[in-house]
Write a protein that holds these residues in place. Structure first.
Motif, PDB file in Angstrom:
ATOM      1  N   MET A 172     -22.001  23.131   0.247  1.00  0.00           N
ATOM      2  CA  MET A 172     -23.283  23.329  -0.053  1.00  0.00           C
ATOM      3  C   MET A 172     -23.978  23.589   1.893  1.00  0.00           C
ATOM      4  O   MET A 172     -24.127  24.663   2.466  1.00  0.00           O
ATOM      5  CB  MET A 172     -24.813  24.322  -1.078  1.00  0.00           C
ATOM      6  CG  MET A 172     -23.420  24.517  -2.487  1.00  0.00           C
ATOM      7  SD  MET A 172     -25.196  24.935  -3.092  1.00  0.00           S
ATOM      8  CE  MET A 172     -26.049  26.149  -2.616  1.00  0.00           C
ATOM      9  N   GLN A 173     -24.480  21.863   1.835  1.00  0.00           N
ATOM     10  CA  GLN A 173     -24.359  21.787   2.982  1.00  0.00           C
ATOM     11  C   GLN A 173     -23.443  21.681   4.008  1.00  0.00           C
ATOM     12  O   GLN A 173     -23.975  22.340   5.257  1.00  0.00           O
ATOM     13  CB  GLN A 173     -25.282  20.339   2.844  1.00  0.00           C
ATOM     14  CG  GLN A 173     -25.841  19.731   3.528  1.00  0.00           C
ATOM     15  CD  GLN A 173     -26.732  18.964   3.772  1.00  0.00           C
ATOM     16  OE1 GLN A 173     -25.525  17.301   3.336  1.00  0.00           O
ATOM     17  NE2 GLN A 173     -27.567  17.673   3.803  1.00  0.00           N
ATOM     18  N   ARG A 174     -22.431  21.699   4.307  1.00  0.00           N
ATOM     19  CA  ARG A 174     -21.379  21.899   5.029  1.00  0.00           C
ATOM     20  C   ARG A 174     -20.857  23.185   5.663  1.00  0.00           C
ATOM     21  O   ARG A 174     -20.883  23.299   6.300  1.00  0.00           O
ATOM     22  CB  ARG A 174     -20.089  21.229   4.654  1.00  0.00           C
ATOM     23  CG  ARG A 174     -20.068  19.573   4.384  1.00  0.00           C
ATOM     24  CD  ARG A 174     -19.088  18.775   4.425  1.00  0.00           C
ATOM     25  NE  ARG A 174     -18.081  19.107   3.193  1.00  0.00           N
ATOM     26  CZ  ARG A 174     -18.265  18.523   1.625  1.00  0.00           C
ATOM     27  NH1 ARG A 174     -19.133  16.971   1.963  1.00  0.00           N
ATOM     28  NH2 ARG A 174     -17.572  18.889   1.394  1.00  0.00           N
ATOM     29  N   ALA A 175     -21.366  24.211   4.220  1.00  0.00           N
ATOM     30  CA  ALA A 175     -20.512  25.071   4.503  1.00  0.00           C
ATOM     31  C   ALA A 175     -21.941  25.867   5.911  1.00  0.00           C
ATOM     32  O   ALA A 175     -21.521  26.581   6.842  1.00  0.00           O
ATOM     33  CB  ALA A 175     -20.549  25.603   3.246  1.00  0.00           C
ATOM     34  N   SER A 220     -13.206  29.783   7.592  1.00  0.00           N
ATOM     35  CA  SER A 220     -12.176  29.276   6.560  1.00  0.00           C
ATOM     36  C   SER A 220     -12.309  28.524   5.879  1.00  0.00           C
ATOM     37  O   SER A 220     -12.862  27.956   4.809  1.00  0.00           O
ATOM     38  CB  SER A 220     -10.715  29.914   7.256  1.00  0.00           C
ATOM     39  OG  SER A 220     -10.124  31.231   7.641  1.00  0.00           O
ATOM     40  N   THR A 221     -13.169  27.082   7.454  1.00  0.00           N
ATOM     41  CA  THR A 221     -13.116  25.811   6.651  1.00  0.00           C
ATOM     42  C   THR A 221     -14.568  26.085   5.462  1.00  0.00           C
ATOM     43  O   THR A 221     -14.744  25.513   4.581  1.00  0.00           O
ATOM     44  CB  THR A 221     -13.431  24.813   7.875  1.00  0.00           C
ATOM     45  OG1 THR A 221     -12.667  25.258   8.449  1.00  0.00           O
ATOM     46  CG2 THR A 221     -13.959  23.705   7.153  1.00  0.00           C
ATOM     47  N   LYS A 238     -12.643  17.699  15.912  1.00  0.00           N
ATOM     48  CA  LYS A 238     -11.834  16.110  14.468  1.00  0.00           C
ATOM     49  C   LYS A 238     -12.488  17.030  13.231  1.00  0.00           C
ATOM     50  O   LYS A 238     -11.823  17.049  12.359  1.00  0.00           O
ATOM     51  CB  LYS A 238     -13.657  16.215  14.566  1.00  0.00           C
ATOM     52  CG  LYS A 238     -13.377  14.575  15.865  1.00  0.00           C
ATOM     53  CD  LYS A 238     -14.520  13.347  16.271  1.00  0.00           C
ATOM     54  CE  LYS A 238     -14.094  12.846  16.720  1.00  0.00           C
ATOM     55  NZ  LYS A 238     -15.262  11.880  17.069  1.00  0.00           N
ATOM     56  N   ARG A 239     -12.913  18.648  13.368  1.00  0.00           N
ATOM     57  CA  ARG A 239     -12.884  19.155  11.674  1.00  0.00           C
ATOM     58  C   ARG A 239     -12.060  20.690  12.005  1.00  0.00           C
ATOM     59  O   ARG A 239     -12.030  20.389  10.328  1.00  0.00           O
ATOM     60  CB  ARG A 239     -14.537  19.173  11.597  1.00  0.00           C
ATOM     61  CG  ARG A 239     -14.746  20.638  10.728  1.00  0.00           C
ATOM     62  CD  ARG A 239     -16.367  20.202   9.302  1.00  0.00           C
ATOM     63  NE  ARG A 239     -16.589  21.268   8.892  1.00  0.00           N
ATOM     64  CZ  ARG A 239     -16.193  20.546   7.452  1.00  0.00           C
ATOM     65  NH1 ARG A 239     -15.939  19.878   6.976  1.00  0.00           N
ATOM     66  NH2 ARG A 239     -16.867  21.989   6.450  1.00  0.00           N
ATOM     67  N   TYR A 240     -11.589  21.131  12.840  1.00  0.00           N
ATOM     68  CA  TYR A 240     -11.604  22.496  13.235  1.00  0.00           C
ATOM     69  C   TYR A 240      -9.807  22.634  13.265  1.00  0.00           C
ATOM     70  O   TYR A 240      -9.303  21.826  14.634  1.00  0.00           O
ATOM     71  CB  TYR A 240     -12.096  23.718  12.880  1.00  0.00           C
ATOM     72  CG  TYR A 240     -13.759  23.539  12.681  1.00  0.00           C
ATOM     73  CD1 TYR A 240     -13.918  23.932  11.417  1.00  0.00           C
ATOM     74  CD2 TYR A 240     -14.671  22.541  13.345  1.00  0.00           C
ATOM     75  CE1 TYR A 240     -15.093  23.838  11.280  1.00  0.00           C
ATOM     76  CE2 TYR A 240     -15.752  22.849  13.169  1.00  0.00           C
ATOM     77  CZ  TYR A 240     -16.505  22.724  11.597  1.00  0.00           C
ATOM     78  OH  TYR A 240     -17.354  22.881  11.285  1.00  0.00           O
ATOM     79  N   LYS A 241      -9.289  23.358  12.560  1.00  0.00           N
ATOM     80  CA  LYS A 241      -7.847  23.502  13.852  1.00  0.00           C
ATOM     81  C   LYS A 241      -7.853  24.962  14.469  1.00  0.00           C
ATOM     82  O   LYS A 241      -8.049  25.715  14.066  1.00  0.00           O
ATOM     83  CB  LYS A 241      -6.931  23.664  12.561  1.00  0.00           C
ATOM     84  CG  LYS A 241      -6.544  21.903  11.967  1.00  0.00           C
ATOM     85  CD  LYS A 241      -5.526  23.105  10.491  1.00  0.00           C
ATOM     86  CE  LYS A 241      -5.419  21.442   9.753  1.00  0.00           C
ATOM     87  NZ  LYS A 241      -4.676  22.287   8.696  1.00  0.00           N
TER      88      LYS A 241
END
Length: 372
Positions: free
Chosen positions: A277-280, A353-354, A327-330
């Motif tokens: 949840m925190q990452r979202a 999406s991530t 680094k985190r996303y494409k």
């Protein structure tokens, strides 16, 4: 000392004497044949037919006295009240067998009324003691079940609900233990422990429900954004991203406020779904910051950024946290003469999406726990 007229007393005494001699001879004969010892009828109220009315009266008084002594200084265990009740019942039976034509029958009748009242009182105390003992035993069993139910957390909501219900039953049972019973003292001590556990499990249950509700709210928004993204691709929405800037800003604020409430939950940071949840939330806020950067960039360069052309939605990496993005996303880079850029539309969709995947993972943890 004889209570009868002299002649009647003498005759009665002789009869009793002859009867005693005969009974003694019979008992000695039986004992010599069987090698067993026997008790006289006076020790057993069931053999009251062998006793005279006066002996029945005296035996009844003796049983009553023993019963009264037994229940002095209560509370007592069930066994003590049962034994006292047996004594009162035997005393009553003896008095009931005294014929009405006997000189002692009037006194026996008065005693009989008194003994019946005391028998009823003892019977009530016995019922209270049995109820208290049963309730306390049931409460201990249910409390043990409640404690075992929530060992080794985390657990799904339904497990916490089961434990909460069991602690509630244990509290009610212990609360119903009457005063002046043998278990009332220890029941009071257990009541405090059970109430504390009931409260703590209730708090945990409420926390679990709040966590699950928050995850469901996150999932609803994530699915909505995903649906809008799909519609935007096929041209079913007016907004190029599927949602207007101000509407997305409002959604992010809602998610941020929701997560702020989640962080106030005592178990939040230890909950398996917390990290997702925190990452979202962080992802959605990051996407908003990129969109904000683009809006400022577009306004600052409005003189040469014209129309709704797709390429006018490119955001320079220098205006955002490029390291985090790459680094985190494409995402794909568009390299121009001045600065590398990314597409706002596809960057937002990738971040959403991530974030949605994190929320799906959080939901999955709840589902996995519910299968326990």
């Amino acid at each position: 000392i004889c209570e009868y007229p002299d002649l009647r007393c003498l005759i009665l005494t002789m009869k009793c004497f002859r009867l005693a001699i005969s009974l003694s001879a019979i008992f000695l004969l039986l004992a010599s044949c069987s090698g067993q010892s026997f008790k006289t009828g006076q020790d057993d109220p069931a053999s009251a037919q062998t006793l005279s009315p006066k002996e029945q009266f005296q035996t009844a008084r003796k049983l009553a006295w023993e019963a009264a002594v037994l229940v002095q200084n209560p509370p007592h265990s069930v066994d003590v009240w049962q034994k006292a009740r047996v004594n009162w019942r035997q005393a009553i039976q003896l008095l009931e067998q005294i014929p009405a034509n006997q000189p002692i029958s009037a006194e026996a009748k008065r005693k009989l009324a008194d003994y019946r009242m005391k028998y009823k009182a003892i019977d009530q105390r016995l019922v209270a003691e049995e109820t208290a003992s049963d309730n306390f035993e049931k409460a201990q069993t249910i409390a043990w079940q409640a404690a075992v139910t929530v060992q080794n957390p985390p657990h799904p909501v339904k497990v916490w609900e089961r434990a909460y219900e069991r602690w509630g039953r244990a509290v009610r049972l212990v609360s119903e233990v009457p005063e002046l019973t043998s278990v009332s003292g220890v029941a009071k001590k257990k009541l405090k422990v059970y109430q504390n556990n009931y409260f703590e499990v209730g708090q945990r249950l409420e926390s679990e429900k709040r966590m699950q509700s928050a995850v469901n709210q996150f999932a609803e928004i994530a699915n909505r954004l995903n649906t809008l993204q799909t519609k935007a691709v096929v041209g079913q929405t007016v907004a190029p991203f599927g949602i207007e800037y101000w509407e997305y800003e409002s959604l992010v604020k809602y998610l941020n406020d929701t997560f702020a409430k989640v962080e106030q939950i005592p178990i939040a940071q230890k909950h398996p779904a917390y990290a997702e949840m925190q990452r979202a939330v962080s992802d959605y806020k990051f996407a908003l910051s990129i969109w904000q950067a683009y809006e400022k960039y577009r306004q600052a360069n409005d003189s040469w950024l014209v129309g709704d052309d797709f390429f006018n939605e490119l955001v320079p990496l220098s205006l955002i946290d490029g390291d985090r993005l790459l680094k985190r996303y494409k995402v794909n880079l568009y390299r121009g003469s001045r600065d590398a850029k990314v597409s706002l539309k596809f960057t937002l969709w990738e971040i959403w999406s991530t974030a949605r995947q994190d929320i799906i993972n959080a939901q999955q943890k709840f589902l996995t726990a519910n299968k326990k």
